[in-house]
Design a protein around this motif. Structure first.
Motif, PDB file in Angstrom:
ATOM      1  N   GLU A  73     -11.536  -2.126 -15.395  1.00 61.08           N
ATOM      2  CA  GLU A  73     -11.949  -1.427 -14.174  1.00 61.08           C
ATOM      3  C   GLU A  73     -11.608   0.063 -14.242  1.00 61.08           C
ATOM      4  OE1 GLU A  73     -13.726  -2.865 -11.916  1.00 61.08           O
ATOM      5  OE2 GLU A  73     -13.466  -4.944 -12.559  1.00 61.08           O
ATOM      6  N   GLY A  74     -11.049   0.479 -15.371  1.00 60.50           N
ATOM      7  CA  GLY A  74     -10.691   1.888 -15.531  1.00 60.50           C
ATOM      8  C   GLY A  74      -9.502   2.305 -14.670  1.00 60.50           C
ATOM      9  N   ILE A  75      -8.630   1.348 -14.342  1.00 58.94           N
ATOM     10  CA  ILE A  75      -7.477   1.654 -13.491  1.00 58.94           C
ATOM     11  C   ILE A  75      -6.260   1.938 -14.373  1.00 58.94           C
ATOM     12  CG2 ILE A  75      -5.927   0.796 -11.682  1.00 58.94           C
ATOM     13  CD1 ILE A  75      -8.256  -1.057 -10.807  1.00 58.94           C
ATOM     14  N   ASP A 130       0.769   8.867  -3.459  1.00 62.14           N
ATOM     15  CA  ASP A 130      -0.537   8.193  -3.337  1.00 62.14           C
ATOM     16  C   ASP A 130      -0.618   7.000  -4.279  1.00 62.14           C
ATOM     17  OD1 ASP A 130      -0.413   9.638  -5.632  1.00 62.14           O
ATOM     18  OD2 ASP A 130      -2.467  10.408  -5.538  1.00 62.14           O
ATOM     19  N   VAL A 131       0.466   6.219  -4.312  1.00 67.13           N
ATOM     20  CA  VAL A 131       0.471   5.055  -5.195  1.00 67.13           C
ATOM     21  C   VAL A 131       0.632   3.759  -4.395  1.00 67.13           C
ATOM     22  CG1 VAL A 131       1.313   6.247  -7.251  1.00 67.13           C
ATOM     23  CG2 VAL A 131       2.956   5.336  -5.617  1.00 67.13           C
ATOM     24  N   ALA A 132       0.188   2.662  -5.006  1.00 70.15           N
ATOM     25  CA  ALA A 132       0.327   1.345  -4.391  1.00 70.15           C
ATOM     26  C   ALA A 132       0.796   0.377  -5.461  1.00 70.15           C
ATOM     27  CB  ALA A 132      -1.007   0.885  -3.826  1.00 70.15           C
ATOM     28  N   ARG A 150       0.810  -1.208   0.000  1.00 70.53           N
ATOM     29  CA  ARG A 150       0.000   0.000   0.000  1.00 70.53           C
ATOM     30  C   ARG A 150       0.848   1.265   0.000  1.00 70.53           C
ATOM     31  NH1 ARG A 150      -5.351  -0.371   2.003  1.00 70.53           N
ATOM     32  NH2 ARG A 150      -4.807  -2.369   2.898  1.00 70.53           N
ATOM     33  N   GLU A 151       1.954   1.203   0.716  1.00 73.33           N
ATOM     34  CA  GLU A 151       2.707   2.435   0.974  1.00 73.33           C
ATOM     35  C   GLU A 151       3.907   2.574   0.050  1.00 73.33           C
ATOM     36  OE1 GLU A 151       1.335   4.518   2.957  1.00 73.33           O
ATOM     37  OE2 GLU A 151      -0.150   3.134   3.783  1.00 73.33           O
ATOM     38  N   LYS A 157      -6.010   4.599  -4.260  1.00 75.23           N
ATOM     39  CA  LYS A 157      -7.440   4.393  -3.998  1.00 75.23           C
ATOM     40  C   LYS A 157      -8.021   3.239  -4.825  1.00 75.23           C
ATOM     41  CE  LYS A 157      -9.069   7.972  -7.145  1.00 75.23           C
ATOM     42  NZ  LYS A 157      -9.289   9.402  -7.245  1.00 75.23           N
ATOM     43  N   TYR A 158      -7.288   2.783  -5.844  1.00 78.22           N
ATOM     44  CA  TYR A 158      -7.768   1.654  -6.652  1.00 78.22           C
ATOM     45  C   TYR A 158      -7.151   0.320  -6.242  1.00 78.22           C
ATOM     46  CZ  TYR A 158      -9.599   5.256  -9.742  1.00 78.22           C
ATOM     47  OH  TYR A 158     -10.277   6.330 -10.248  1.00 78.22           O
TER      48      TYR A 158
END
Ligand code: ASP
Ligand code: MG
Length: 418
Positions: free
Chosen positions: A379-381, A351-353, A263-264, A400-401
């Motif tokens: 999924e539009g990611i 803000d990336v994962a 996540r981080e 957030k995705y």
């Protein structure tokens, strides 16, 4: 005589009652005829408490004394486990790391195991001892000081003992019942795997599946130690848990075995660096000297005669853990100030994962990357960075995705099905 190694993590020895429950399992294995080496962690929460005390006492502590303090949690559980076994009339005694002696390097708080002589323990087995209870996580340096192996290090102690004693298996008792296709908290369809190959486990462990310390998996792979991860809260059975083993023991598996995520993450772009030999070495040498774990790297197309730059220039993008971002920026700025590097500016995204699919089946099957990218597209990611290895494909996406990406990939590769 066959030796079995059984390791109990902090939650499995958190109370006297749980120690008793663990000891019963040990007794069962002894009754089956094994000589058992039990590796224990500190009672859950104990090591954190000890680390806290050290930090409070001395912010810039002497690492040798840190080890003296934080290794003590395991001493308590080792003694209590031996006593509990004795109460059950199982001949047992405890061993601290230095008594074995488990020899390590002098790198305090992150020592590496160098040697485990087997004579002392083997002799005691010969004299009728049935269980050696060894304090995990600790050893002794060439200087004769107590060392520790890094957080989660009891897993590595366990595997190292299994290798040294040529154990039939190394059972890791923990609070989860095995290794899952992904984190069940993120994807409800996550499924427990019966078996997983060392290499896959290594990827999953280093990607943040926290069941096993990564080094323990490396060691198991090197010495071909059969590792079983299982819960100490479930009824014992031969099929319980997940077996981490060599590929040859896995008959058939899905192309993808698991979806991992972290996540981080942070993404950094170094804008307009010179495109000439030695630049990548200068950038990543600087980052490695600063202790930054760089993961993905992308070098963009280069341009000539770009606004005020002579020769060719390019942008260089890399990812690293979010909490290392400041260190990375500082190191790069220092290198720029010293004239070792020239670039216009740094652009950081925090803000990336990272989401990765892992599986040894990828070696022989094509189309995994295409399926992964199509799934994310549906999924539009948007994918920001891609990196691949022989058995892994990782992408960086907006944080957030992340959950959505994990769930969609779990579905797309049908991981809920065995
Ligand atoms: N007690 C140590 C820790 O919490 C080592 C271990 O349990 O593996 O990191
Ligand atoms: Mg652990």
């Amino acid at each position: 005589m066959s030796v079995l190694v059984m390791k109990f993590g902090g939650t499995s020895v958190a109370t006297l009652d749980r120690i008793r429950r663990a000891a019963k399992r040990v007794g069962t294995e002894v009754a089956k005829g094994h000589d058992v080496i039990v590796i224990v962690s500190a009672m859950s929460g104990k090591t954190n408490e000890l680390v806290g005390w050290v930090n409070e006492t001395s912010p810039f502590y002497d690492a040798r004394e840190y080890d003296a303090v934080v290794s003590s949690g395991e001493n308590v559980t080792a003694g209590l486990m031996a006593l509990t076994l004795q109460e059950m009339e199982v001949p047992a005694r405890s061993w601290q790391g230095w008594q074995v002696p488990l020899r390590t390097t002098s790198a305090h708080s992150a020592a590496r195991i160098e040697e485990i002589p087997t004579d002392n323990i083997t002799q005691k087995f010969g004299e009728g001892m049935r269980v050696a209870v060894v304090a995990g996580f600790q050893g002794i340096s060439p200087e004769g000081r107590i060392t520790t192996l890094g957080r989660g290090g009891s897993d590595t102690t366990a595997v190292a003992f299994a290798a040294a004693f040529d154990a039939v298996r190394c059972d890791i008792y923990t609070d989860v019942d095995g290794v899952y296709t992904t984190d069940p908290r993120v994807c409800r369809k996550a499924r427990k795997l019966d078996r997983i190959a060392f290499e896959e486990m290594l990827e999953l462990a280093s990607l943040g599946a926290k069941v096993l310390q990564t080094r323990s998996v490396e060691l198991a792979m090197r010495y071909n130690v059969k590792l079983r991860v299982l819960s100490s809260f479930e009824e014992p059975s031969d099929e319980a848990g997940t077996l981490v083993c060599g590929e040859e023991l896995i008959m058939e598996s899905n192309v993808v075995s698991g979806v991992a995520f972290s996540r981080e993450e942070a993404k950094v772009t170094i804008v307009t660096v010179a495109d000439k030999p030695g630049i990548a070495a200068a950038i990543f040498g600087t980052l490695s000297d600063a202790g930054v774990n760089v993961d993905m790297i992308v070098q963009n197309v280069s341009e000539s005669d770009y606004e005020g730059h002579e020769g060719k220039v390019t942008d260089m993008t890399f990812s690293c853990p979010n909490d290392q971002l400041k260190r990375a920026e500082k190191a790069l700025e220092a290198a720029k100030a010293e004239g070792k590097l020239t670039y216009d500016r740094l652009e950081a995204e925090t803000d990336v994962a990272k989401v990765s699919v892992v599986g040894i089946g990828m070696r022989s099957q094509s189309g995994v990357a295409a399926r992964m990218f199509e799934t994310l597209a549906q999924e539009g990611i948007n994918i920001k960075v891609i990196a691949t290895s022989e058995i892994k494909i990782s992408v960086l996406v907006e944080r957030k995705y992340m959950e959505l990406a994990v769930q969609a990939l779990h579905d797309a590769f049908e991981l809920e099905k065995a």
